[in-house]
Design a protein around this motif. Structure first.
Motif, PDB file in Angstrom:
ATOM      1  N   ARG A  38      -4.549   0.878  -8.436  1.00 52.57           N
ATOM      2  CA  ARG A  38      -3.524  -0.143  -8.287  1.00 52.57           C
ATOM      3  C   ARG A  38      -2.623  -0.211  -9.519  1.00 52.57           C
ATOM      4  O   ARG A  38      -3.023   0.139 -10.621  1.00 52.57           O
ATOM      5  N   ARG A  83      -4.792   3.415   5.099  1.00 54.53           N
ATOM      6  CA  ARG A  83      -3.664   2.577   4.700  1.00 54.53           C
ATOM      7  C   ARG A  83      -3.248   1.667   5.853  1.00 54.53           C
ATOM      8  O   ARG A  83      -3.005   0.487   5.674  1.00 54.53           O
ATOM      9  N   GLU A 142      -5.726  -1.099   6.259  1.00 52.25           N
ATOM     10  CA  GLU A 142      -5.533  -2.165   5.276  1.00 52.25           C
ATOM     11  C   GLU A 142      -4.411  -3.102   5.725  1.00 52.25           C
ATOM     12  O   GLU A 142      -4.515  -4.317   5.594  1.00 52.25           O
ATOM     13  N   ARG A 167      -1.020  -0.823  -4.199  1.00 50.15           N
ATOM     14  CA  ARG A 167      -2.339  -0.207  -4.058  1.00 50.15           C
ATOM     15  C   ARG A 167      -2.185   1.223  -3.574  1.00 50.15           C
ATOM     16  O   ARG A 167      -1.398   1.512  -2.673  1.00 50.15           O
ATOM     17  N   ALA A 210       0.843  -1.194   0.000  1.00 46.01           N
ATOM     18  CA  ALA A 210       0.000   0.000   0.000  1.00 46.01           C
ATOM     19  C   ALA A 210       0.875   1.239   0.000  1.00 46.01           C
ATOM     20  O   ALA A 210       1.714   1.409   0.887  1.00 46.01           O
ATOM     21  N   ILE A 257      -3.446   4.200  -1.589  1.00 43.99           N
ATOM     22  CA  ILE A 257      -4.366   4.542  -0.497  1.00 43.99           C
ATOM     23  C   ILE A 257      -3.883   5.829   0.154  1.00 43.99           C
ATOM     24  O   ILE A 257      -3.016   5.816   1.026  1.00 43.99           O
ATOM     25  N   ALA A 292       2.799  -1.542   4.099  1.00 43.22           N
ATOM     26  CA  ALA A 292       2.234  -0.213   3.908  1.00 43.22           C
ATOM     27  C   ALA A 292       3.314   0.811   4.175  1.00 43.22           C
ATOM     28  O   ALA A 292       3.972   0.748   5.214  1.00 43.22           O
ATOM     29  N   ALA A 295      -3.210  -5.369   2.902  1.00 43.45           N
ATOM     30  CA  ALA A 295      -1.917  -5.081   2.301  1.00 43.45           C
ATOM     31  C   ALA A 295      -0.855  -5.794   3.117  1.00 43.45           C
ATOM     32  O   ALA A 295      -0.997  -5.948   4.338  1.00 43.45           O
TER      33      ALA A 295
END
Ligand SMILES: Nc1ncnc2c1ncn2[C@@H]1O[C@H](COP(=O)(O)OP(=O)(O)OP(=O)(O)O)[C@@H](O)[C@H]1O
Ligand SMILES: Nc1ncnc2c1ncn2[C@@H]1O[C@H](COP(=O)(O)OP(=O)(O)OP(=O)(O)O)[C@@H](O)[C@H]1O
Ligand SMILES: [Mg+2]
Ligand SMILES: [Mg+2]
Lengths: 334, 501, 298, 334, 304
Positions: free
Chosen positions: B193, B224, B227, B216, B28, B218, B236, B233
């Protein structure tokens, strides 16, 4: 009278507003025989509409029927269940309203609204309802009824709409039709047409009418019995001939005199002095006391009771205490 | 916590699957990649993604700072203006084409001559690339260029497939980019993405760990982090200090930190008339700041206080100025008094907000510390673009806060911020001795001597308290407990270094 | 008959006020609304006396202190402290100043533009009207927050710009409402009476139209104050709201958003302050609509 | 001065653009007032009657210059109003005033009685505070309003009282001509005659000239000297009051008269002739005589040729191919 | 039909005014070049890039060029992405539309029952609760609600995915976040519209026919209430799209909102312009559709 179609007995309908309690209908009694046209006449705010809505069971918050009974074909409508009331409404009891412009739902076709009560009360399907509906439209004198059936209210003129309202009201052959100022918003020529139409239809079906108006001319044309209301009370009732010939209440007399007559030529018109008081401004005693030329001390102190002054002729006035006074002999209003 | 890692597999296994299947790595990131035109962006986070599908000729060892071969097998300095390279053989682009010198010529000359490209200023030193044969070529510069190797180990020096681009056009390349890296492009759903899959014929050996790689986008920090925590994810980036504990303490994740090459500084204005034109005032302001306190209370202890911008791993690193700071309130007050401000003075501090780690908070804290020596700093926070404009228009007042990275890993880049010409009207700092040193070092191909020149310059600048250097920021990355990952100082995300435990 | 004086004015006004108050206390929500709004205005005015701490004083030792009733909280900071150790209660109290200032002054600004444009275009019609209506359509087609975003991006955030921007983005809605009202009122007989008397246009606009449209403006405007406070917090979220060291509820709220999972009180209390204020304003607005509606004036 | 009639209207026309849609090639016009001519002498009262939508208010608005005429002339005291500059016109407005139908919308709800009545004085006369107040109080006396109402707001009054306020405003400048647009239609019967009496009295006392617009004949009967009957934007009959009531010549007038309900049940006109149908859509009026679709006497010519508006008898103007009186007289002659 | 042609033609000046407003704003904002270059770019670098991008021309030249290009369907090139701005916007449009429509549906599902319910039971406790809920919904800033929903439903209970666009489950939280605020506004408006309708004469007529309350409310009153409600929904499109700016950021939803915020921050003039044009066009079209529905729902207008 036991055979009366509708008997209203000491009806009281009050409105509990934020400013206080408004006794819109205050001790009103009358009855309607089968096939009879009874007119309620009175000035704005005298409680005519509230009386009729009470009969229909359409009084809404903050209003409430607080006393009396309404006997329709022997059954008391006050306190009747909603369900039973709905079965009567639109079926045996029908109503038409003053404003043809706003009384029809603008978004549905004439047919849709007409068929609604036919389907509801006569348990007809859509096709049958349409047939009956078109038939009714024809009956009320609408040209090309099948076209009008599919139109929306706003395509029609005021007179036409009032005819539709009448068709709707009569579609289920009601026993009583309540017409709340059905012609007030119309032109005289159209008014004459509608009045005649109503009379003709009534003769055919034997429906009784409770006819509400503030125009004594219309009363004289239409009514069998007349009820005069002032400040939520019946001040006088009599058959139409007696009432116009020998009005016993000063207010009735004033109304008759101040109604313009086409064949009379006067320097100055007769008028009732003052204005109708607001709902909380009525005097203590007789509600008419401060506009009445015959006012006596008693009138100011005490609410008058109903006096019978002749056959079917009642009046709520202290003047006729000991003996019945002939108002026509007194130059009452100027 | 570390010892328990092994037993936790059961719990984490379930949630990790939300992000994709086992052999997919989901990372992420905070902002979308900008473009696949490697020459036309200046975006570190875009480069961090690019490094997984493109290669440079050489790569910098993050530990030692040494320049190692990558696409190039070997390289040598021919003369002041010329470097000769030899390419590895058998390197293929993702379409199977083999890498040749022509690709290098195309790539480097495109950015060295394309004035409208954003990286042009950093490559216009290159005059041309001379092809010797398919695998050998020379890079010729306009002037002696001691940092050429650093230059081509970074952003915008990726080697592009010249044939592919010539055949299909650059637009086609942008839609369907190919490179030489371990992963090949699959799709890019903007603001959502970027998907890659492993490239089987990678010249350095296929990545056996991951089949698929998903970045991804975010932007919202807490989202984030969420996730990451829920397994949406695996990694991150840019975890805000607020969530460090949460990430570190959570059973599924840990926080990986590394010092970055980004320095947070306060630029002072030496223009005549500003109190900060007096060296004593500048020094006092520096002395009043307790760098470590800032790091401890705002950055959770992550960050390194420093007096110079040139960090370890950079050419020209001055060890004695790093991981230290000056703090002496009494001396600061004395200096102020000497400079004629016994009661302090009022000044303006411009600061961006949300651009750097805790930038606004740092500014507020600095102002608080200055208040202790009687200096009232009125902070003006600015949205980034306004801040840039302000600086371009030279409308900056006494001081502004700025965080500077250095992807060149060379002191030249770092110290250019003290050159007088460039900041005329903006900071108006001028130190003739430093000027001389920098000019000499700029084209000095004697690396030893060059190193000395830069260290000397840094000492002079520190003495002069030209600007206030606060600290090196940290890179803060949240990682799933199932993975092994150590971030690198250059802020790149090398997926090849990420492995399952 | 004793000469009645024109100077009876104040007495009658008084009774009008009484009537309003009577109407107010009859409406439960109206009362609640008024109490809330008055309290907040008082808090805003007396913030320096009411706030226990300076809103911007940093205390690196006492960061993230929870509210008093939670473990770790104490009386010193009733609602806890934020990431820089600043007292949240004090920040909220001071924040009310800016939030109300932004809300009210931008609405007033928008109102002045909107009312003037609405009155003149509605009354005179013609080309000016067509032009303004197209302009209004254009403004309405751009979402408020978007226009504010672009404008703030352009002019840079700050209290004054924010008020200006919110004012400029909102005038259209008032202009439309006022114009609509004017269109219907100018067909009313009293306006035609004034025209037939020969009253000048300017006087018709300001002495006949204006007093009759102002109440519908007030109703919409009260509610806009609420939406503006919320909009300001959204802009703060995007980094374009009020800039420190000034505090508004929006900035406290959006500053706290990174800490929702760890120190929930940072964002929740300012959020609560906004909610309560908006609630109060909406209740008050509904009540105002009821009493200012000419139909209710019987 | 007296050589001219106070007001002379010649060939007056007003069309409203009612074109629907943007690209319609043909514009559609509604001729609300269609070629109207008449004169009003100083001190007389002209009654204008007709059904709803026939253009009465538009005519009134044209005369007070609330509308611009599409064609035709309005000559006031011998001066063509279209020749006046804007400022002259504004001054001239002091001489022509208007009383409106709806006592609710004709008074600004946000202004006090004092300000409402004082507005014309403030606009046209330069009075100081005391003079202004004295003037307003005098006006209130004149129209029978209690002086203590000075600082009240309109909503505190009944319809009749509001109408008095409107009258006070209209007479404040002692105008030479007052247009009364259905001033009593919205009022209760008992109040109607009060207002009519008041208007009549003011007319006499202040030597005013009225154009008195009304829906129906009964209302204008009392105050008018002369009456104009309108139908679909045209004047179809114009004569003295007595002549009109005793000797209506246009079939429409006859229909209007017979439609009026008589407030006396003994005089019920059971089978009187009624006008049929509605007023046609004014946007597409019928060809020939506009009245022919509803006319019981129509012949071929009525459907094609528009009848001229001429005096069939001295001072009795009619627009009809078959004027009733003429037939009667023809019959008489036979 | 002509009416619609007229309405459609009216869009043109409106869009022109919009381009002018936005172009002026962005122009005043200054050029984006400084932002495009690294922090250490020199003044010469900036000037060079400016000239290359044609940003050194005067306002009217730039605006004229913009409008001319626009008429040819060219809305400019994004400085940041180096791609056709309009294409970029169209790429994101589906995501934003998906979110917007889902949110409207959420809003309708909440607002219609709540609005009608509280209108028919005016002043009851139900009414009070509904009004309170509506106000609360309005008062909660979108981002706060969004983050809270994530923390509760995703992090704590793992019911919905945290963010991103994909399955239906991904749509739920953002749609609720965005829908709630609009639902609040809608509930209040439906309630007052319903109250007004319930006071109309034709409702009394319907009752006098003996119809059940349900039919009176849901057939006669509701159809009439729909008329203003449709307009309100159309007017809310603007608010709705505004709301996506924030909701998209919170939920990492790849729509126009995110694109736009970045474009504004980067002075990416072409994208800002293109976004605003698309959004404005969308809002205008929604209003046109509302107009059309209006006629469908309210025959009065047809006969006017
Ligand atoms: N919903 C209500 N709330 C409060 N008071 C009401 C309500 N409806 C009627 N009233 C009061 O009841 C009284 C009688 O009203 P009603 O409508 O019956 O008069 P009316 O005789 O029909 O008058 P009109 O000729 O104007 O129709 C009036 O004083 C009115 O103020
Ligand atoms: N501003 C206008 N625009 C378009 N048509 C109009 C306008 N004013 C009036 N009309 C139309 O002109 C015709 C005459 O209207 P006017 O108001 O003069 O009639 P009226 O005789 O006064 O009717 P009422 O008795 O209802 O007051 C009507 O058909 C009306 O619809
Ligand atoms: Mg009534
Ligand atoms: Mg009229």
């Amino acid at each position: 009278m036991e055979h009366a179609l509708l008997t209203v007995n000491r009806l009281k309908t009050y409105f509990y507003t934020e400013a206080g309690v408004v006794p819109a209908v205050d001790d009103v009694s009358f009855s309607i025989q089968k096939g009879e046209i009874v007119a309620i006449v009175g000035e704005s705010g005298s409680g005519k509409s509230v009386t009729s809505l009470s009969v229909m069971g359409l009084i809404e918050e903050p209003g409430k029927i607080v006393g009396g009974e309404i006997l329709f074909a022997g059954k008391d409508l006050v306190g009747m269940s909603m369900k039973k009331m709905r079965e009567l409404r639109g079926n045996q009891l029908a109503m038409i309203f003053q404003e043809p412009l706003t009384s029809l739902n603008p978004v549905f076709s004439i047919g849709n609204q007409l068929a609604e009560s036919i389907r509801l009360h006569q348990k007809k399907n859509k096709r049958e309802a349409r047939k009956i509906g078109i038939e009714m439209l024809k009956k009320v004198g609408i040209a090309r009824p099948d076209k009008v059936y599919d139109q929306h209210p706003h395509a029609l003129s005021g007179g036409m709409r009032q005819r539709v309202m009448i068709a709707m009201a009569l579609s289920c052959n009601p026993q009583l039709l309540i017409a709340d100022e059905p012609t007030t918003a119309l032109d005289v020529t159209i008014q004459a047409q509608i009045l005649r139409l109503m009379k003709d239809l009534i003769e055919e079906s034997g429906t009784s009418i409770l006819f509400i108006t503030h125009d004594l001319g219309v009363v004289a044309e239409m009514a069998d019995q007349v009820i005069v209301m002032y400040g939520g009370q019946v001040v006088e009732q009599a058959d139409v001939y007696t009432l116009f010939k020998e009005p016993k209440h000063p207010y009735t007399k004033g109304l008759i005199d101040s109604t313009p007559k086409i064949d009379e030529w006067k320097e100055e018109l007769v008028s009732i002095p003052g204005t109708v008081p607001g709902p909380f401004e009525f005097p203590e005693g007789c509600k008419f006391a401060d506009r009445c030329p015959f006012v006596m001390d008693k009138c100011k102190a005490e609410r008058p009771t109903v006096t019978k002054v002749g056959k079917g002729h009642e009046v709520r006035c202290w003047l006729h205490g000991e003996k019945v006074v002939d108002l026509n002999e007194r130059a009452s209003f100027t | 916590n570390d010892e328990e890692d092994g037993e936790k597999d059961k719990d984490t296994g379930e949630t990790a699957d939300i992000g994709g299947d086992e052999r997919t790595l989901t990372i992420a990131v905070g902002s979308d990649m900008v473009t696949f035109d490697v020459h036309d962006h200046i975006n570190t986070s875009t480069e961090a993604i690019h490094v997984n599908m493109f290669n440079y000729l050489v790569k910098r060892d993050n530990e030692t700072g040494e320049i190692l071969p990558d696409l190039a097998e070997s390289f040598e300095n021919i003369d002041d203006l010329t470097w000769e390279f030899k390419l590895k053989e058998g390197v293929t682009f993702h379409n199977g084409d083999e890498l040749t010198s022509a690709d290098v010529k195309y790539s480097l000359e495109r950015v060295a001559t394309g004035e409208e490209l954003k990286d042009y200023p950093n490559y216009n030193q290159i005059k041309e690339v001379e092809i010797l044969d398919d695998y050998r070529f020379r890079i010729i510069t306009h002037e002696p260029e001691p940092v050429l190797l650093n230059r081509i180990s970074r952003i915008a020096s990726a080697i592009l497939p010249s044939n592919y681009i010539e055949e299909n056009g650059f637009d086609h390349f942008l839609q369907n980019p190919i490179g030489t890296g371990p992963f090949q492009f699959v799709e890019w759903v903007r603001d959502d993405r970027i998907v890659f899959e492993v490239y089987d014929d990678y010249f350095d050996g296929k990545n056996e760990e991951w089949d698929q790689l998903v970045f991804r986008v975010i932007p919202e920090n807490s989202t984030r982090v969420s996730e990451l925590l829920t397994g949406g994810a695996d990694i991150a980036v840019n975890i805000p200090p607020a969530d460090w504990d949460r990430v570190a303490d959570h059973e599924n994740t840990y926080l990986a930190q590394e010092t970055s090459n980004r320095t947070l500084m306060i630029f002072l204005r030496s223009t005549e008339g500003y109190p900060t034109s007096d060296q004593r005032v500048r020094e006092a302001l520096d002395l009043a700041i307790d760098n470590q306190a800032i790091i401890d209370s705002l950055l959770g202890g992550a960050g390194v206080p420093t007096i110079t911008r040139v960090a370890p791993g950079n050419f020209g690193y001055a060890e004695h100025l790093y991981d230290t700071y000056n703090y002496d309130l009494e001396r600061a007050k004395e200096l102020l008094a000497e400079a004629g401000f016994p009661d302090g003075f009022e000044m303006t501090l411009h600061s961006p907000r949300g651009r750097y780690l805790q930038d606004a908070e740092v500014a507020e804290m600095v102002a608080g510390m200055w208040a202790q020596i009687g200096v009232t700093a009125n902070i003006e926070f600015m949205e980034w673009s306004n801040f840039v404009e302000l600086r371009n228009a030279n409308e900056n007042e006494d001081a502004y806060l700025l965080g500077l990275g250095n992807s060149m890993f060379d002191a030249a880049n770092a110290l250019d911020w003290y050159s007088a010409d460039r900041f005329e009207g903006e900071t108006d700092y001028r130190n003739d001795e430093v000027e001389e040193l920098l000019a000499a070092a700029m084209t000095n191909m004697d690396l030893e001597e060059r190193n000395e020149q830069y260290i000397k310059a840094q000492e002079l600048l520190a003495e002069d308290a030209a600007h206030i250097v606060l600290h090196m920021e940290s890179i803060n990355i949240g990682v799933s407990e199932e993975l092994d990952y150590t971030p690198t100082m250059d802020e790149m995300i090398y997926v090849d270094t990420i492995t399952r435990k | 008959m004793p000469q009645p004086s024109i100077m009876q004015g104040p007495a009658r006004k008084n009774s009008k006020l009484k009537r309003w108050l009577k109407l107010l206390f009859r409406s439960k929500t109206g009362t609640v609304g008024l109490v809330i709004v008055i309290s907040i205005v008082i808090i805003a005015i007396f913030a320096p006396w009411l706030a226990p701490h300076e809103p911007n004083v940093i205390d690196p030792v006492n960061t993230h202190k929870p509210p008093v009733w939670m473990e770790g909280g104490d009386r010193e900071n009733l609602l806890g402290t934020d990431n820089l150790g600043r007292d949240i209660l004090s920040r909220i109290i001071y924040g009310s100043q800016i939030s109300l200032l932004v809300g009210i002054s931008s609405v007033v600004l928008a109102g002045i533009i909107g009312i003037l444009v609405g009155l003149f275009t509605g009354y005179f019609g013609g080309f000016l009207d067509t032009f303004f209506m197209r302009l209004a359509d254009s403004f309405l087609a751009i979402p408020n927050i978007l226009l504010a975003l672009v404008m703030l991006g352009v002019f840079g955030p700050g209290l004054f710009t924010l008020i200006l921007v919110l004012g400029v983005t909102n005038w259209v809605q008032y202009a439309r409402i006022i114009r609509g009202e004017v269109l219907s009122i100018k067909e009313r007989d009293f306006v035609r009476a004034a025209k037939s008397i020969g009253v000048k246009h300017r006087n018709i606009i300001f002495s006949h139209l204006y007093p009759n449209v102002i109440s519908s403006f007030i109703v919409v405007a009260t509610l806009s104050v609420a939406s503006t406070i919320i909009l300001e917090s959204s802009l703060s979220f995007l980094g374009l709201g009020i800039q420190p060291p000034q505090v508004s509820w929006g900035t406290i709220l959006s500053d706290g958003r990174d800490y929702l999972a760890t120190s929930w009180w940072l964002a929740t209390f300012p959020g609560l302050a906004i909610t309560i204020t908006v609630l109060g304003i909406i209740f008050l607005g509904d009540w105002l609509r009821d009493i200012l509606d000419p139909r209710s004036v019987k | 001065m007296s050589e001219h009639p106070l007001l002379e209207v010649r060939g007056l026309q007003k069309s409203f653009d009612v074109t629907k849609g943007f690209f319609k090639k043909e514009k559609q016009y509604l001729r609300a007032v269609n070629d109207v001519s008449f004169t009003v002498q100083n001190g007389e009262v002209l009654g204008v009657v007709g059904e709803s939508g026939c253009g009465k208010s538009t005519l009134g608005n044209l005369i007070v210059h609330l509308h611009e005429p599409t064609a035709g002339k309005i000559v006031f005291e011998g001066i063509d109003m279209s020749a006046l500059s804007r400022e002259q016109l504004r001054r001239q407005r002091a001489d022509i005033q208007m009383i409106f139908q709806d006592p609710f919308s004709s008074l600004n709800p946000r202004k006090r009685v004092f300000d409402i009545i004082a507005e014309p004085l403030r606009t046209h006369r330069d009075l100081n505070k005391e003079e202004l107040q004295q003037e307003v109080l005098d006006l209130m006396d004149l129209v029978g309003l209690n002086r203590s109402f000075l600082n009240r707001y309109p909503h505190e009054f009944s319809g009749g009282q509001r109408q008095r306020i409107g009258i006070a405003r209209a007479i404040a400048l002692r105008p030479k001509l007052i247009i009364c647009d259905e001033p009593v239609s919205a009022l209760d019967v008992s109040i109607q005659s009060q207002i009519l009496n008041l208007l009549k009295k003011l007319q006499k006392d202040l030597q005013l000239t009225y154009i008195f617009i009304a829906h129906g004949l009964p209302a204008v009967k009392h105050v008018s000297d002369r009456i104009a009957v309108m139908y679909l934007g045209k004047i179809v009959e114009w004569t003295t009051k007595e002549e009109l009531f005793t000797n209506p010549m246009h079939p429409y007038t006859e229909g209007l008269l017979s439609a009026i309900p008589i407030p006396d049940p003994t005089k019920r006109k059971e089978q009187r002739p009624l006008l049929e149908g509605d007023i046609p859509n004014p946007v597409n009026p019928p060809p020939g005589c506009k009245f022919h679709p509803r006319c019981p006497y129509k012949t071929e010519i009525c459907m094609q040729v528009e009848p001229e508006f001429t005096d069939k008898r001295a001072g009795h103007f009619v627009a009809c191919h078959h004027p009733l009186g003429a037939e009667k007289q023809a019959e008489k002659k036979l | 039909m002509n009416y619609f042609l007229k309405r459609i033609l009216e869009i043109i000046p409106v869009l022109l005014i919009i381009t002018f407003i936005v172009f002026t704003l962005v122009f005043i904002a200054g050029d984006p070049v400084a932002l495009l270059l690294p922090e250490d770019a020199t003044t010469e670098d900036i000037a060079a890039l400016q000239a290359a991008l044609g940003l050194d021309d005067p306002f009217y030249v730039q605006y004229g060029r913009y409008v001319m290009n626009m008429l040819q369907g060219d809305f400019g090139t994004s400085f940041r992405y180096g791609e056709d701005a309009m294409l970029l916007v169209f790429e994101r449009l589906p995501a934003t539309l998906e979110l917007a429509i889902a949110s409207i549906l959420v809003a309708i599902m909440i607002a219609i029952p709540l609005g009608i319910w509280s209108a028919t039971k005016k002043n009851s406790s139900i009414d009070l609760v509904a009004t309170g809920a509506a106000v609360l919904g309005k008062a909660m800033p979108n981002f706060w609600l969004g983050i809270m929903l994530i923390l509760i439903f995703s992090v704590t209970y793992s019911i919905f995915p945290v963010s991103g666009r994909g399955s239906f489950a991904h749509l739920i939280l953002p749609a609720i976040t965005l829908g709630t605020g609009i639902a609040a506004e809608m509930t209040r408006l439906i309630r007052s519209s319903m109250l007004e309708t319930l006071g109309q004469d034709y409702i009394r007529t319907a009752k006098s026919k003996g119809l059940r309350t349900g039919i009176v409310v849901y057939k006669h009153a509701f159809r009439n209430t729909l008329v203003p409600v449709v307009t309100i929904i159309a007017l809310q499109t603007s608010t709705l799209i505004g709301g996506t700016l924030i909701t998209e950021t919170v939920f990492a939803w790849p729509g126009i909102g995110q694109l736009l915020i970045q474009a504004v921050n980067n002075r990416d003039m072409a994208i800002v312009q293109a976004c605003v044009m698309v959004i404005a066009f969308f809002v205008i079209v929604m209003n046109l559709i509302a107009d059309f529905l209006y006629q469908l729902l309210d025959p009065r207008i047809r006969y006017k």
